[in-house]
Design a protein around this motif. Sequence first.
Motif, PDB file in Angstrom:
ATOM      1  N   MET A  59       0.746  -1.187   0.090  1.00 53.12           N
ATOM      2  CA  MET A  59       0.022   0.062   0.080  1.00 53.12           C
ATOM      3  C   MET A  59       0.855   1.191  -0.125  1.00 53.12           C
ATOM      4  O   MET A  59       0.361   2.308  -0.333  1.00 53.12           O
ATOM      5  N   PHE A  60       2.041   1.198   0.313  1.00 53.35           N
ATOM      6  CA  PHE A  60       2.737   2.429   0.625  1.00 53.35           C
ATOM      7  C   PHE A  60       3.857   2.306  -0.477  1.00 53.35           C
ATOM      8  O   PHE A  60       4.932   3.376  -0.653  1.00 53.35           O
ATOM      9  N   ILE A  61       3.992   1.484  -1.535  1.00 58.63           N
ATOM     10  CA  ILE A  61       4.872   1.502  -2.785  1.00 58.63           C
ATOM     11  C   ILE A  61       4.159   2.318  -3.947  1.00 58.63           C
ATOM     12  O   ILE A  61       3.061   1.848  -4.393  1.00 58.63           O
ATOM     13  N   PRO A  62       4.919   3.349  -4.364  1.00 58.38           N
ATOM     14  CA  PRO A  62       4.239   4.115  -5.370  1.00 58.38           C
ATOM     15  C   PRO A  62       3.891   3.277  -6.656  1.00 58.38           C
ATOM     16  O   PRO A  62       4.640   2.505  -7.021  1.00 58.38           O
ATOM     17  N   ARG A 174      15.663   4.820  -7.386  1.00 55.37           N
ATOM     18  CA  ARG A 174      14.895   6.001  -7.259  1.00 55.37           C
ATOM     19  C   ARG A 174      13.194   5.463  -6.762  1.00 55.37           C
ATOM     20  O   ARG A 174      12.570   4.676  -7.325  1.00 55.37           O
ATOM     21  N   VAL A 175      12.605   6.039  -5.765  1.00 50.95           N
ATOM     22  CA  VAL A 175      11.314   5.962  -5.559  1.00 50.95           C
ATOM     23  C   VAL A 175      10.571   6.925  -6.711  1.00 50.95           C
ATOM     24  O   VAL A 175      10.869   8.030  -7.005  1.00 50.95           O
ATOM     25  N   PRO A 176       9.592   6.372  -7.262  1.00 49.80           N
ATOM     26  CA  PRO A 176       8.907   7.035  -8.478  1.00 49.80           C
ATOM     27  C   PRO A 176       8.338   8.286  -7.961  1.00 49.80           C
ATOM     28  O   PRO A 176       7.739   8.528  -7.011  1.00 49.80           O
ATOM     29  N   GLN A 177       8.721   9.471  -8.638  1.00 47.56           N
ATOM     30  CA  GLN A 177       8.265  10.993  -8.408  1.00 47.56           C
ATOM     31  C   GLN A 177       6.810  11.146  -8.844  1.00 47.56           C
ATOM     32  O   GLN A 177       6.221  11.702  -8.361  1.00 47.56           O
ATOM     33  N   THR A 178       6.594  10.354  -9.973  1.00 46.16           N
ATOM     34  CA  THR A 178       5.151  10.471 -10.493  1.00 46.16           C
ATOM     35  C   THR A 178       4.338   9.619  -9.875  1.00 46.16           C
ATOM     36  O   THR A 178       4.454   8.162 -10.110  1.00 46.16           O
ATOM     37  N   ALA A 179       3.369  10.150  -9.014  1.00 43.68           N
ATOM     38  CA  ALA A 179       2.504   9.235  -7.985  1.00 43.68           C
ATOM     39  C   ALA A 179       1.376   8.177  -8.730  1.00 43.68           C
ATOM     40  O   ALA A 179       1.053   7.157  -8.354  1.00 43.68           O
ATOM     41  N   VAL A 180       0.888   9.070 -10.002  1.00 39.10           N
ATOM     42  CA  VAL A 180      -0.248   8.269 -10.799  1.00 39.10           C
ATOM     43  C   VAL A 180       0.381   8.075 -12.045  1.00 39.10           C
ATOM     44  O   VAL A 180       0.556   8.849 -12.873  1.00 39.10           O
ATOM     45  N   LYS A 195      -0.355   9.869 -22.915  1.00 43.20           N
ATOM     46  CA  LYS A 195       0.466   9.790 -21.771  1.00 43.20           C
ATOM     47  C   LYS A 195      -0.015   8.698 -20.605  1.00 43.20           C
ATOM     48  O   LYS A 195      -1.201   8.444 -20.543  1.00 43.20           O
ATOM     49  N   SER A 196       1.025   8.282 -20.299  1.00 41.67           N
ATOM     50  CA  SER A 196       0.673   7.071 -19.118  1.00 41.67           C
ATOM     51  C   SER A 196       0.708   7.510 -17.776  1.00 41.67           C
ATOM     52  O   SER A 196       0.827   6.547 -17.003  1.00 41.67           O
ATOM     53  N   TYR A 197       0.580   9.129 -17.688  1.00 38.07           N
ATOM     54  CA  TYR A 197       0.910   9.458 -16.167  1.00 38.07           C
ATOM     55  C   TYR A 197       0.184  10.868 -16.005  1.00 38.07           C
ATOM     56  O   TYR A 197      -0.374  11.387 -16.904  1.00 38.07           O
ATOM     57  N   LEU A 198      -0.005  10.983 -14.806  1.00 39.24           N
ATOM     58  CA  LEU A 198      -0.550  12.433 -14.405  1.00 39.24           C
ATOM     59  C   LEU A 198       0.516  13.224 -13.861  1.00 39.24           C
ATOM     60  O   LEU A 198       1.403  12.624 -13.366  1.00 39.24           O
ATOM     61  N   ASN A 199       0.758  14.503 -14.311  1.00 35.05           N
ATOM     62  CA  ASN A 199       1.852  15.340 -13.764  1.00 35.05           C
ATOM     63  C   ASN A 199       1.676  15.622 -12.350  1.00 35.05           C
ATOM     64  O   ASN A 199       2.972  15.999 -11.749  1.00 35.05           O
ATOM     65  N   LYS A 200       0.696  15.594 -11.793  1.00 35.91           N
ATOM     66  CA  LYS A 200       0.546  15.660 -10.249  1.00 35.91           C
ATOM     67  C   LYS A 200      -0.280  14.889  -9.742  1.00 35.91           C
ATOM     68  O   LYS A 200      -1.454  14.339 -10.493  1.00 35.91           O
ATOM     69  N   PRO A 201      -0.151  14.450  -8.606  1.00 35.98           N
ATOM     70  CA  PRO A 201       0.869  14.875  -7.473  1.00 35.98           C
ATOM     71  C   PRO A 201       2.100  14.315  -8.013  1.00 35.98           C
ATOM     72  O   PRO A 201       2.250  13.235  -8.451  1.00 35.98           O
ATOM     73  N   GLN A 202       3.153  15.017  -7.314  1.00 33.68           N
ATOM     74  CA  GLN A 202       4.575  14.423  -7.513  1.00 33.68           C
ATOM     75  C   GLN A 202       5.083  14.384  -6.050  1.00 33.68           C
ATOM     76  O   GLN A 202       4.834  15.060  -5.153  1.00 33.68           O
ATOM     77  N   ILE A 203       5.806  13.012  -6.208  1.00 34.85           N
ATOM     78  CA  ILE A 203       6.745  12.685  -4.823  1.00 34.85           C
ATOM     79  C   ILE A 203       7.895  13.356  -4.904  1.00 34.85           C
ATOM     80  O   ILE A 203       8.707  13.209  -5.647  1.00 34.85           O
ATOM     81  N   PRO A 204       8.530  13.863  -3.552  1.00 31.15           N
ATOM     82  CA  PRO A 204       9.768  14.283  -3.470  1.00 31.15           C
ATOM     83  C   PRO A 204      10.804  13.487  -3.936  1.00 31.15           C
ATOM     84  O   PRO A 204      10.544  12.320  -3.407  1.00 31.15           O
ATOM     85  N   TYR A 205      11.911  13.942  -4.410  1.00 34.60           N
ATOM     86  CA  TYR A 205      12.940  13.085  -4.923  1.00 34.60           C
ATOM     87  C   TYR A 205      13.643  12.170  -3.685  1.00 34.60           C
ATOM     88  O   TYR A 205      13.777  12.863  -2.755  1.00 34.60           O
ATOM     89  N   LEU A 206      13.633  10.920  -3.813  1.00 37.85           N
ATOM     90  CA  LEU A 206      14.265  10.013  -2.775  1.00 37.85           C
ATOM     91  C   LEU A 206      14.823   8.796  -3.540  1.00 37.85           C
ATOM     92  O   LEU A 206      14.232   8.163  -4.472  1.00 37.85           O
TER      93      LEU A 206
END
Length: 522
Positions: A59-62, A174-180, A195-206
Motif C-alpha cells: 500500500m505504500f509502494i508508489p 529511485r522512488v517514482p516521483q510520479t505518483a499516478v 500519456k501514461s501518467y498524471l503530472n500531479k501529484p509529485q513525490i519528492p525525490y528519494l
Amino acid sequence: MTFTEWFIFFLLIQVVHFLGTWKLYQRAGRKAWEAAVPVYNAVVLMKIINRPWWWVILMFIPIVNLIIIPVIWVETIRSFGRNSTAETFAVVLTLGLYIYYVNYATNDAYIVDRDLKPRTEAGEWISSILFAVIAATIVHTYFMQPFTIPTSSLEKTLLVGDFLFVSKFHYGARVPQTAVAFPMVHDTIPFLGVKSYLNKPQIPYLRFPGFENIERNDIVVFNWPVDTVRKFFDRSGKHFKKPVDKKSNYVKRAVGVPGDSLSVVNGYVHINGKQLELPDRAKPQFSYVGQTKGQPFNPQSLYKLYDITDGYSYNPNNNAFFIQSLSDEGFERFKNHPNVATIRKYVDSAGVKNASLFPNDGKRNWNNDNIGPIYIPEAGKTVDITPQSMAFYKEIIETYEGSEMGLDNRLTINGTQVLLNGQPIDSYTFKQNYYWMMGDNRNNSEDSRTWGYVPENHVVGKPVFIWMSWDTNASGFDKIRWERVFTTVKGDGEPTSFLPYFLIILVIFFGWRYFKKRREEA
C-alpha cells in the motif's frame, strides 16, 4: 507536493478511513479505535479481510498502491457479503467511498471464514494478472528494467538492437516521483499513444542507498535532462514539461564525474589536463573523409568487412566520400582498401564556432571536437557566479535545483551583477552531483556537448547484461547476434556469451524435474 504536504494528506486519508470503516471493525470483533491508528489500522484490516500482513507494505509502494488499494476496497466489502459485480464496480468507481454505505446503511454480518478463492474463472484470471503486474512492477521499478538501444551513439560498445537489463540497485533505486501512472510503461501507453501518467501529484525525490557510485567511464542510463515533447493528443506543436522520471531514457558513457575539469581536444576527452583512457571494450568512432580511385563503395561490403553501420556518402563528381562513423580498428583495415586514394579523420579545428553547443550562449569558439575546460559540479561545492559563468549554471539553479525541486528560482543580470530572485549573488553551492555524458560514436551522438550536465536525480541505472541482440543491418532481414546474447556490458577483453552455460543449467533442471516426477509416480 513536499514531504510535509504528503504527511498531511496521509493523516487526512486516516480520518477518511476511520469515518468509513469503524463500524465494520466492530462487526469483525475489533475495537472502533483500531480503525484510527495509522498503519496499525491497515494491519488489523488485513486480518479482517484474511489477507497477509505484507499487503500493508504494498500500500505504500508508489504505482503498486494504485493496484493493491482498489483490491483491498473490494476485499473489504466482500468480507461483509457484498459480492455482486455491481457493488464491485461501485466501490472502485467511487474510490472506496461505497464502503461508507456498507458501514452506515447496512447491518451485514462479518464473514469469518470467507472463501478467498475467486468464484469464476474470469475472477481467477484477473487475480493472477493483477499480482503478476504487481510483482513485475516492483522488479521493474526497484531492481531490474529491460532497455533497448535505439541509436548508434555508443557503437561499437553497445549496438543498435541490443536488449539490456539495467540494474536499478547498483546506484540506488529511485522512488517514482510520479505518483499516478500506468504500471510498467514509461511516458506513453503502448498502441494508444497517450500519456501514461498524471503530472500531479509529485513525490519528492528519494533514492535508496546503492552499493557503488558512478565511476568515470561507466555506461549509464538516465533521463534526458532537457526533454520536452509534442503533446500526445494534438499536432499543434506545443510542448509541455515532463516530470523527471518520465523524461526520455538515454544511455551514454559518464566521461566526467563530479569535481572533474573536462575538455575535448581534437575529439578526445581530457580530464584534469590528461587524456581520458577508455576501458578495453570501448571502441570510439570518428568521422572520416577521403577520395576513392574512381569507384563508389558497396554499402553491404563496408558493413560486412569494416563494420561500418552508420552509412557513408559519395560524390561522383570528385570521387569524394564521407564515412559518418569508423572505429580505430576499422580504420586500420579500411585505409588499405584498394579503392581508397586518400583518407583522413574529420575534426573541427579549434576556434571554429558551433553556437548550438553547451552552454548555448554563442560566446565561445567551441565545437564538437574542441570544447572546455568545463567544471563538473559536485554536491556541497561552491562556485563563483558572474555574468561570464552564469550560462554554465543557469539551468542548474533555475531548473534542476529550482522548479524540479519546487523552487521558483530566477537568474537575471543587472549590469555586471547576477541576481537570484532579485537578490544579488556572487556564488552558489550545489545541492546534488552532476555528470558529463558522451557517446563513443563521437561525431554521431547528441550528448552533454549539446545539452550540458546530467543531474544525479536523473540517473536511472547501470546496464549490466545483454540478453538479446538483433542485427538490423543484416542483408534484407534481421538476425540474432548470437555472440552478444547473454554477455555482460562491463568487463575486460572481448565479451563472453554465457548462453551455453545457461542452456546447460536449463537442461539439468528440467532433466532433474522429469526424473524426480518419474520416481514419484513409480
